[in-house]
Design an enzyme around this catalytic site. Structure first.
Site, PDB file in Angstrom:
ATOM      1  N   HIS A  13     -11.340   4.797   3.804  1.00 34.91           N
ATOM      2  CA  HIS A  13     -12.089   3.537   2.927  1.00 34.91           C
ATOM      3  C   HIS A  13     -12.879   4.100   1.709  1.00 34.91           C
ATOM      4  O   HIS A  13     -12.367   3.787   0.726  1.00 34.91           O
ATOM      5  CB  HIS A  13     -12.770   2.739   3.776  1.00 34.91           C
ATOM      6  CG  HIS A  13     -12.184   2.424   5.299  1.00 34.91           C
ATOM      7  ND1 HIS A  13     -11.262   1.509   5.189  1.00 34.91           N
ATOM      8  CD2 HIS A  13     -12.274   2.741   6.591  1.00 34.91           C
ATOM      9  CE1 HIS A  13     -10.612   1.418   6.358  1.00 34.91           C
ATOM     10  NE2 HIS A  13     -11.316   1.966   7.166  1.00 34.91           N
TER      11      HIS A  13
HETATM   12  O1  RIB Z   1     -14.626  -1.356   6.717  1.00 36.10           O
HETATM   13  C1  RIB Z   1     -15.024   0.055   6.318  1.00 36.10           C
HETATM   14  C2  RIB Z   1     -16.293   0.142   5.995  1.00 36.10           C
HETATM   15  O2  RIB Z   1     -17.264   0.303   6.865  1.00 36.10           O
HETATM   16  C3  RIB Z   1     -16.453   1.763   5.351  1.00 36.10           C
HETATM   17  O3  RIB Z   1     -17.666   1.721   4.215  1.00 36.10           O
HETATM   18  C4  RIB Z   1     -17.087   2.299   6.507  1.00 36.10           C
HETATM   19  O4  RIB Z   1     -17.990   3.553   5.990  1.00 36.10           O
HETATM   20  C5  RIB Z   1     -17.919   1.515   7.017  1.00 36.10           C
HETATM   21  O5  RIB Z   1     -19.094   1.393   6.496  1.00 36.10           O
END
Ligand code: RIB
Ligand code: CA
Length: 310
Positions: free
Chosen positions: A237
């Site tokens: 992500h």
């Molecule tokens: O949904 C993904 C996000 O949530 C990313 O930033 C991961 O690090 C968590 O913080």
């Protein structure tokens, strides 16, 4: 052309990969790191940011921020990122103390002191710090270059609720404040991040690069396979944020008008058709993005940067 960036983060396995990528890329100049509670508590996210910078040998200031959302209770989840927030992967102890200047004040000072539009904020976590900065100094916030934030789900199912993504759902009020501030915001939702995953071949590719940041990212991603079918990692992500900052041409963005669900039920934090105009990345050339990530992690880190501590 080098871009100055501030990284707001809750490290976090994927945050750590994003930070190491940004530190390794010659066109990104990380002016500061601001931390927030999210994946895990503020003490741990701050300590992890210091450990990541210690590994990279970069004396970049770390400014601790919000320990909880603006109005809601905090909820951490160690199932994905582990009790230490970094999947148990070996990192050095912090070499520097965290700054005594809190995150929202460091954001305000750095943006106010720089020529307008020259500093981007890369948001990898709940938007609590940024919302506080925006509320306290809206005129300064309008001097932000680009705000690129990982968060939300548009057509994809959520990861903390049927339609809610963690960063937005952790502090929906903060997200709504940031969305409504008229900032040059690009959102990087699950719709695009779920396309960027690593497999065993990619892990071997990182291991073969041999640099310390490539080797530790290999270990971080290996820890990120927990809870998957084993064929591919969880989505990378947060690395999508600095990758888009550097190569927006590798992402397809669309203008959308969205609002954040501020309810108390399972839809809290869901993105809904609304009034705030923002750019939303909905597609990416995932192989090219993964290539850029690996190529950059294989580059030697620049000489240690020591920025004056505030
Ligand atoms: O949904 C993904 C996000 O949530 C990313 O930033 C991961 O690090 C968590 O913080
Ligand atoms: Ca994160």
């Amino acid at each position: 052309m080098t871009r100055r960036v501030i990284i707001d983060t809750d490290p976090g396995i994927d945050d750590a990969i994003a930070i190491l990528f940004a530190l390794a890329h010659p066109e990104l100049d990380v002016a500061a790191v601001t931390t927030v509670a999210g994946n895990i508590g503020i003490e741990t996210t701050t300590r992890n940011a210091l450990r990541i910078l210690a590994l990279a040998g970069q004396g970049i200031p770390v400014h601790p921020g919000a320990g909880r959302p603006l109005k809601r209770g905090s909820r951490t989840d160690t199932r994905i990122h582990g009790v230490d927030g970094l999947g148990g992967v070996a990192f050095p102890e912090p070499e520097e103390p965290a700054s005594s200047e809190p995150a929202h004040m460091a954001l305000r000072r750095l943006i106010a002191d720089a020529p307008a539009g020259t500093i981007d904020i890369l948001a990898l976590a709940p938007l609590t710090n940024i919302a506080r900065f925006v509320e306290e100094a809206p005129d300064v916030a309008r001097r932000i270059g680009r705000l690129i934030a990982m968060g939300g789900a548009v057509r994809e199912p959520g990861n903390v609720g049927p339609r809610s993504e963690f960063n937005i759902a952790h502090d929906p009020e903060a997200a709504e404040i940031v969305f409504s501030a008229g900032l040059p915001l690009t959102l990087v939702p699950l719709d695009v991040t779920r396309r960027v995953r690593a497999d065993a071949v990619y892990l071997a590719r990182l291991a073969a690069l041999g640099t310390k940041q490539a080797l530790v990212c290999r270990d971080l991603i290996a820890a990120y396979f927990t809870g998957t079918s084993g064929g591919e990692s969880r989505p990378l992500h947060d690395p999508c944020v600095p990758l888009l900052a550097l190569r927006p041409d590798l992402f397809a963005t669309h203008s959308m008008r969205l609002s954040v669900n501020l309810g108390e039920d399972e839809l809290a934090g869901a993105l809904e058709p609304g009034e705030h105009a923002l750019a939303v990345a909905m597609g990416t050339d995932a192989p090219a993005v993964l290539d850029l990530l690996a190529e950059t992690l294989g580059q030697a880190l620049s000489s240690p940067r020591t920025t004056s501590h505030q």
